[in-house]
Enzyme design. Sequence first.
Site, PDB file in Angstrom:
ATOM      1  N   GLY A  10      33.435  -9.987  28.703  1.00 55.20           N
ATOM      2  CA  GLY A  10      32.308  -9.827  28.366  1.00 55.20           C
ATOM      3  C   GLY A  10      32.022  -9.882  26.842  1.00 55.20           C
ATOM      4  O   GLY A  10      31.028  -9.357  26.223  1.00 55.20           O
ATOM      5  N   ASP A  60      35.140 -15.495  35.635  1.00 55.95           N
ATOM      6  CA  ASP A  60      34.367 -14.617  36.140  1.00 55.95           C
ATOM      7  C   ASP A  60      35.244 -13.334  36.672  1.00 55.95           C
ATOM      8  O   ASP A  60      36.018 -13.499  37.626  1.00 55.95           O
ATOM      9  CB  ASP A  60      33.579 -15.106  37.363  1.00 55.95           C
ATOM     10  CG  ASP A  60      32.416 -14.245  38.212  1.00 55.95           C
ATOM     11  OD1 ASP A  60      32.739 -12.986  37.898  1.00 55.95           O
ATOM     12  OD2 ASP A  60      31.910 -14.643  38.946  1.00 55.95           O
ATOM     13  N   ASN A  87      34.920  -4.633  29.187  1.00 62.22           N
ATOM     14  CA  ASN A  87      33.473  -4.598  28.849  1.00 62.22           C
ATOM     15  C   ASN A  87      32.612  -5.191  29.735  1.00 62.22           C
ATOM     16  O   ASN A  87      31.362  -4.717  29.765  1.00 62.22           O
ATOM     17  CB  ASN A  87      33.432  -4.948  27.424  1.00 62.22           C
ATOM     18  CG  ASN A  87      31.896  -4.859  26.822  1.00 62.22           C
ATOM     19  OD1 ASN A  87      31.514  -3.992  26.515  1.00 62.22           O
ATOM     20  ND2 ASN A  87      31.574  -6.380  26.837  1.00 62.22           N
ATOM     21  N   SER A 139      29.137   4.003  31.214  1.00 65.36           N
ATOM     22  CA  SER A 139      27.799   4.155  30.813  1.00 65.36           C
ATOM     23  C   SER A 139      27.342   5.720  31.011  1.00 65.36           C
ATOM     24  O   SER A 139      28.100   6.137  31.609  1.00 65.36           O
ATOM     25  CB  SER A 139      26.977   3.163  31.596  1.00 65.36           C
ATOM     26  OG  SER A 139      25.613   3.865  31.607  1.00 65.36           O
ATOM     27  N   TYR A 153      23.888   0.639  39.798  1.00 63.64           N
ATOM     28  CA  TYR A 153      24.716   0.791  38.498  1.00 63.64           C
ATOM     29  C   TYR A 153      25.334   1.734  38.145  1.00 63.64           C
ATOM     30  O   TYR A 153      26.532   2.015  37.809  1.00 63.64           O
ATOM     31  CB  TYR A 153      23.797   0.349  37.407  1.00 63.64           C
ATOM     32  CG  TYR A 153      24.248   0.117  36.021  1.00 63.64           C
ATOM     33  CD1 TYR A 153      25.030  -0.837  35.642  1.00 63.64           C
ATOM     34  CD2 TYR A 153      24.002   1.318  35.090  1.00 63.64           C
ATOM     35  CE1 TYR A 153      25.505  -0.841  34.257  1.00 63.64           C
ATOM     36  CE2 TYR A 153      24.331   1.057  33.865  1.00 63.64           C
ATOM     37  CZ  TYR A 153      25.165   0.003  33.393  1.00 63.64           C
ATOM     38  OH  TYR A 153      25.543   0.121  32.093  1.00 63.64           O
ATOM     39  N   ALA A 155      26.289   4.314  40.050  1.00 59.70           N
ATOM     40  CA  ALA A 155      27.364   4.678  40.793  1.00 59.70           C
ATOM     41  C   ALA A 155      28.848   3.804  40.341  1.00 59.70           C
ATOM     42  O   ALA A 155      29.794   4.257  40.454  1.00 59.70           O
ATOM     43  CB  ALA A 155      27.084   4.265  42.245  1.00 59.70           C
ATOM     44  N   ILE A 186      22.019   1.295  23.891  1.00 60.68           N
ATOM     45  CA  ILE A 186      22.402   0.434  22.780  1.00 60.68           C
ATOM     46  C   ILE A 186      21.567  -0.954  22.649  1.00 60.68           C
ATOM     47  O   ILE A 186      21.207  -1.425  23.922  1.00 60.68           O
ATOM     48  CB  ILE A 186      24.021   0.124  23.182  1.00 60.68           C
ATOM     49  CG1 ILE A 186      24.494   1.167  23.231  1.00 60.68           C
ATOM     50  CG2 ILE A 186      24.440  -0.736  22.116  1.00 60.68           C
ATOM     51  CD1 ILE A 186      25.059   2.087  22.238  1.00 60.68           C
TER      52      ILE A 186
HETATM   53  N1  NAD Z   1      23.459  -1.984  26.473  1.00 67.30           N
HETATM   54  C1  NAD Z   1      23.303  -0.557  26.712  1.00 67.30           C
HETATM   55  O1  NAD Z   1      22.489   0.316  26.384  1.00 67.30           O
HETATM   56  C2  NAD Z   1      24.402  -0.138  27.413  1.00 67.30           C
HETATM   57  C3  NAD Z   1      24.430   1.312  27.824  1.00 67.30           C
HETATM   58  C4  NAD Z   1      25.860   1.692  28.702  1.00 67.30           C
HETATM   59  C5  NAD Z   1      26.568   0.855  29.060  1.00 67.30           C
HETATM   60  N2  NAD Z   1      26.595  -0.388  28.682  1.00 67.30           N
HETATM   61  C6  NAD Z   1      27.727  -1.385  29.197  1.00 67.30           C
HETATM   62  O2  NAD Z   1      28.058  -1.924  28.040  1.00 67.30           O
HETATM   63  C7  NAD Z   1      28.799  -3.111  28.763  1.00 67.30           C
HETATM   64  C8  NAD Z   1      28.230  -4.496  27.763  1.00 67.30           C
HETATM   65  O3  NAD Z   1      27.035  -4.508  27.910  1.00 67.30           O
HETATM   66  P1  NAD Z   1      25.833  -5.264  26.715  1.00 67.30           P
HETATM   67  O4  NAD Z   1      24.791  -4.198  26.589  1.00 67.30           O
HETATM   68  O5  NAD Z   1      26.655  -5.540  25.549  1.00 67.30           O
HETATM   69  O6  NAD Z   1      25.587  -6.438  27.941  1.00 67.30           O
HETATM   70  P2  NAD Z   1      25.191  -8.014  27.461  1.00 67.30           P
HETATM   71  O7  NAD Z   1      24.504  -8.288  28.740  1.00 67.30           O
HETATM   72  O8  NAD Z   1      24.765  -8.222  26.087  1.00 67.30           O
HETATM   73  O9  NAD Z   1      26.779  -8.290  27.299  1.00 67.30           O
HETATM   74  C9  NAD Z   1      27.433  -8.508  28.513  1.00 67.30           C
HETATM   75  C10 NAD Z   1      28.471  -9.717  28.787  1.00 67.30           C
HETATM   76  O10 NAD Z   1      29.161  -9.532  29.837  1.00 67.30           O
HETATM   77  C11 NAD Z   1      29.225 -10.847  30.426  1.00 67.30           C
HETATM   78  N3  NAD Z   1      29.584 -10.844  31.891  1.00 67.30           N
HETATM   79  C12 NAD Z   1      28.739 -10.498  32.750  1.00 67.30           C
HETATM   80  N4  NAD Z   1      29.147 -10.475  34.005  1.00 67.30           N
HETATM   81  C13 NAD Z   1      30.512 -11.092  33.845  1.00 67.30           C
HETATM   82  C14 NAD Z   1      31.538 -11.666  34.706  1.00 67.30           C
HETATM   83  N5  NAD Z   1      31.364 -11.341  36.046  1.00 67.30           N
HETATM   84  N6  NAD Z   1      32.627 -12.017  34.142  1.00 67.30           N
HETATM   85  C15 NAD Z   1      32.799 -12.080  32.830  1.00 67.30           C
HETATM   86  N7  NAD Z   1      31.800 -11.835  31.803  1.00 67.30           N
HETATM   87  C16 NAD Z   1      30.588 -11.315  32.345  1.00 67.30           C
HETATM   88  C17 NAD Z   1      27.941 -11.682  30.239  1.00 67.30           C
HETATM   89  O11 NAD Z   1      28.157 -12.933  30.180  1.00 67.30           O
HETATM   90  C18 NAD Z   1      27.734 -10.996  28.726  1.00 67.30           C
HETATM   91  O12 NAD Z   1      28.206 -12.001  27.716  1.00 67.30           O
HETATM   92  C19 NAD Z   1      28.380  -3.287  30.117  1.00 67.30           C
HETATM   93  O13 NAD Z   1      29.538  -3.105  30.777  1.00 67.30           O
HETATM   94  C20 NAD Z   1      27.393  -2.476  30.134  1.00 67.30           C
HETATM   95  O14 NAD Z   1      27.337  -1.821  31.366  1.00 67.30           O
HETATM   96  C21 NAD Z   1      25.456  -1.022  27.975  1.00 67.30           C
END
Ligand code: NAD
Length: 246
Positions: A10, A60, A87, A139, A153, A155, A186
Site C-alpha cells: 500500500g 493485489d 500497510n 487502527s 473495518y 473487526a 491521519i
Molecule cells: N488514515 C487514517 O486515519 C488511518 C487510521 C487508522 C488506520 N489506517 C490504516 O493505515 C493504512 C494505510 O491507510 P491510508 O490512510 O494511507 O490509506 P490510503 O487509501 O491513502 O492508502 C492505502 C493504499 O493501499 C493500497 N491498497 C488498497 N488495497 C490494496 C490491495 N488489495 N493490494 C495492494 N494495495 C492496496 C491503495 O491503492 C493505497 O495506495 C490502512 O491499512 C488503513 O486501514 C489509516
Amino acid sequence: MRTPVSIVTGSAQGIGRAISLALAKEGAKLVLVDIDEKRLESVGREVKKIGSKPLLVKADISRFEDVERIVKTTIAEFKRIDILVNNAGFCSRRPLSEISESEWDRLMKVNLKGTFFLSQKVLILMKRQRRGKIINIASLAGKIGGIAVGADYAASKAGVICLTKSLAKEGGSYRINVNCVCPGVIKTRITSSLSKKMIEGYKKAIPLGRIGSPEDAANAVLFLASKKADYITGETLDVNGGLFMD
Ligand SMILES: NC(=O)c1ccc[n+]([C@@H]2O[C@H](COP(=O)([O-])OP(=O)(O)OC[C@H]3O[C@@H](n4cnc5c(N)ncnc54)[C@H](O)[C@@H]3O)[C@@H](O)[C@H]2O)c1
C-alpha cells in the site's frame, strides 16, 4: 550493518508512501507494493530521488498468487527480506445493518487475509535468516470498535492486532520482532471524506489538538523497524495524539 531489504504494501499514497520515503532516507532497499500502478510509479520516482532504487510490484494483496509473486520477486532481486510493513488496507463507513456479504468478504480479504498470508510467507524466510521485523498497520478502531468507521473495518483491524501477537510468539525464538501501529485519525485519502465538522470535533477531542500526518505514523514504523526496538515484540503502538489511551 547490512542495508535492510524492506517490503511496504500500500505504498502508493498516504501512510504507505510516507513509510516508503522514511525508509528510503534511512538507506533501505525498497520493494514497493500497490494495486495502483500509476501512483506506485510516482512514489518510485520520489524514492529514486532520495537515492534508493526501488523494486515496484503491482499486486493485489488479497490474491494468494500475488502474495507469492511479491515474495518470489523480492527474493529474486535482493535474496532476503529484513523488514515487512503490512500497510495496505481500506476503510468502510457503512452502517452495520447495511454491510453486505460481498463487502464484508472484500474488506476481510484485503485487510486481514492479505496481511496474514504475506506475513506467513515472509516469516518462513525470516526464520531461515534468524532475523527480521514485521510491522502491521492496524487502527484505533481495532481497539475500540467502529464509530466513524464500519464494524467490518474495526473487526478486520482487531484481527490484525491479534495476528500481530500470534506472529510475535511464533517468531520470537528466531529473533523476529512483530509489532503493530494503531493510527487514530491521519490525514490521507481514507479520512478525506470526513466532514469539516467531524474534523473539528476530532481536533477538540485529541489532547495534542491536531489530526495526525502520514509522517507521524511513518515515524512510529521507523522506530519499530530499527535496532532500537530489538527488545519490543507483540506490541501495539498508538499514534493518535492521545485520542484514546490504554
Ligand atoms: N488514515 C487514517 O486515519 C488511518 C487510521 C487508522 C488506520 N489506517 C490504516 O493505515 C493504512 C494505510 O491507510 P491510508 O490512510 O494511507 O490509506 P490510503 O487509501 O491513502 O492508502 C492505502 C493504499 O493501499 C493500497 N491498497 C488498497 N488495497 C490494496 C490491495 N488489495 N493490494 C495492494 N494495495 C492496496 C491503495 O491503492 C493505497 O495506495 C490502512 O491499512 C488503513 O486501514 C489509516
